[in-house]
Design an enzyme around this catalytic site. Sequence first.
Site, PDB file in Angstrom:
ATOM      1  N   LYS A 112       0.873  -1.459  -0.040  1.00 31.61           N
ATOM      2  CA  LYS A 112      -0.030  -0.171   0.034  1.00 31.61           C
ATOM      3  C   LYS A 112       0.768   1.140  -0.198  1.00 31.61           C
ATOM      4  CE  LYS A 112      -4.140  -2.096   1.373  1.00 31.61           C
ATOM      5  NZ  LYS A 112      -3.887  -3.290   1.729  1.00 31.61           N
TER       6      LYS A 112
HETATM    7  C1  LIG Z   1      -4.555  -4.541   1.431  1.00 29.71           C
HETATM    8  C2  LIG Z   1      -3.758  -5.930   1.308  1.00 29.71           C
HETATM    9  C3  LIG Z   1      -4.169  -6.910   0.589  1.00 29.71           C
HETATM   10  C4  LIG Z   1      -5.603  -6.987  -0.390  1.00 29.71           C
HETATM   11  O1  LIG Z   1      -5.372  -5.653  -1.196  1.00 29.71           O
HETATM   12  P1  LIG Z   1      -6.731  -5.180  -2.017  1.00 29.71           P
HETATM   13  O2  LIG Z   1      -6.161  -4.054  -2.877  1.00 29.71           O
HETATM   14  O3  LIG Z   1      -7.605  -5.068  -0.949  1.00 29.71           O
HETATM   15  O4  LIG Z   1      -7.282  -6.689  -2.817  1.00 29.71           O
HETATM   16  C5  LIG Z   1      -3.385  -8.153   0.464  1.00 29.71           C
HETATM   17  N1  LIG Z   1      -2.261  -8.144   1.112  1.00 29.71           N
HETATM   18  C6  LIG Z   1      -1.863  -7.291   2.232  1.00 29.71           C
HETATM   19  C7  LIG Z   1      -0.672  -7.549   2.897  1.00 29.71           C
HETATM   20  C8  LIG Z   1      -2.613  -6.014   2.095  1.00 29.71           C
HETATM   21  O5  LIG Z   1      -2.173  -5.103   2.877  1.00 29.71           O
END
Ligand SMILES: *Cc1c(COP(=O)(O)O)cnc(C)c1O
Length: 462
Positions: A112
């Site tokens: 993210k």
């Molecule tokens: C947010 C997250 C996901 C899922 O991602 P999306 O974009 O919501 O599908 C998977 N793994 C981790 C470690 C995350 O932080």
Amino acid sequence: MRYISTRGQAPVLTFEEAMLTGLARDGGLYVPETIPTMTESQIAGLAGLSYEEIAFRVMRPFVGDSFSDDDFAGAISRAYKSFGHDARAPLVQLAPNHFLLELFHGPTLAFKDFAMQLIGQLFELSLTRRSERVTIVGATSGDTGSAAIEAFRGLDAVDVFILFPSGRVSEVQRRQMTTPEEANVHALAMAGDFDDCQAKLKDMFNDFAFRDEVRLAGVNSINWARVLAQVVYYFSAAVSLGAPHRPVSFTVPTGNFGDIFAGYIAKRMGLPIEKLVIATNQNDILHRALTTGSYATSGVIPSISPSMDIQVSSNFERALFDAYGRDGGAVAQVMEDLKSGGGFSISQGALQALRETFASGRASEQETNATIRSMFGRTGEILCPHSAVGVKVAEDHLGTIPMITLATAHPAKFPDAVEAATGYRPPLPNRMSDLYVRPERVTEVANDLVTLENLIKERRSR
Ligand SMILES: *Cc1c(COP(=O)(O)O)cnc(C)c1O
């Protein structure tokens, strides 16, 4: 470049406006009116470039007049300079035709950061020149919140409030949200699960009086600018393995469908992606939906991959919009059915369209655990539980086309699950080793809209 809502009833916006707004006023999500494409030779020209240069070339057409070339390039360069790896998103090999894309070298050790660090820079540019301030409220299953706080802490024009499900995030995730000392950072632990937090966030956005009074802005994965930032690493990874001359497939550990939807945009732009494989944990609504055509919620079961413990996958609406031939009325109808009846059935035509691009699979808790252990033994690679869900599902989809699995978090972010599987407790990288000793600051809140809104009105600076 103009942005329209998936429900067809909200004003058409520029990139900058869509970024500052987040959720559309008709409850829909903003998407580009048309998807720009890259030619084969433009894609081939990305080979060997820096991550930042690829980012500029891939994203530039989506930004339109919102930022000048210089401003946009500067934002990209500041966004990624704090990453702990020169390649930003390095690829490692797991098996003859299976690769892992490590997206966890940013400041909060999860993918993210790729989007949030860029959004922080773009918000700052935009608000400064408009002499405005905003209140950012985000809901998080753990990683979004820490990434948002890291991206916005200390910025003048922004207060950031993060709602997370009390007791349901890992200790590292919690501490990343509760230890920043800046006065503009507010960590709120809410009673309930992630879907409750996300529902409250949506309610705040739909309370237009509140939304306008505090100048609410959203940075959840519904924000188009976040999706866009994630398109870049699909290009950098595919080009490293020989695209556009050689197609690739991706497997993506999926919760809110933001990350994998970015892969879909990359494919629409012309990147030769054969399949995008949705990998879910035991909260497998997306896998069931693709398999049966019925999108039916059934309550969240907490797992060892908590960032994927989600039933209502917000960004799936964007994929449905295209699958339904960009018919905003049809999307509004199925979303209404979801809200009133807890589910909907996907039309035959839409299901067929989805299956042309997406495949899916699920990993049980035992399979996730076994995958962490076996990968450590076979390759020495230590997977976080989310990445392990991806690797397990990818292994069920290997073929002649190279498979790239997205590693979404650093194993040290989920040390208990990794230690349970391997007997080894992965340490935090040196640059954040004081996390466990810094004091925490957090407010416990009830799952109640009025209480939350009052708290935010009171706490934000003016
Ligand atoms: C947010 C997250 C996901 C899922 O991602 P999306 O974009 O919501 O599908 C998977 N793994 C981790 C470690 C995350 O932080």
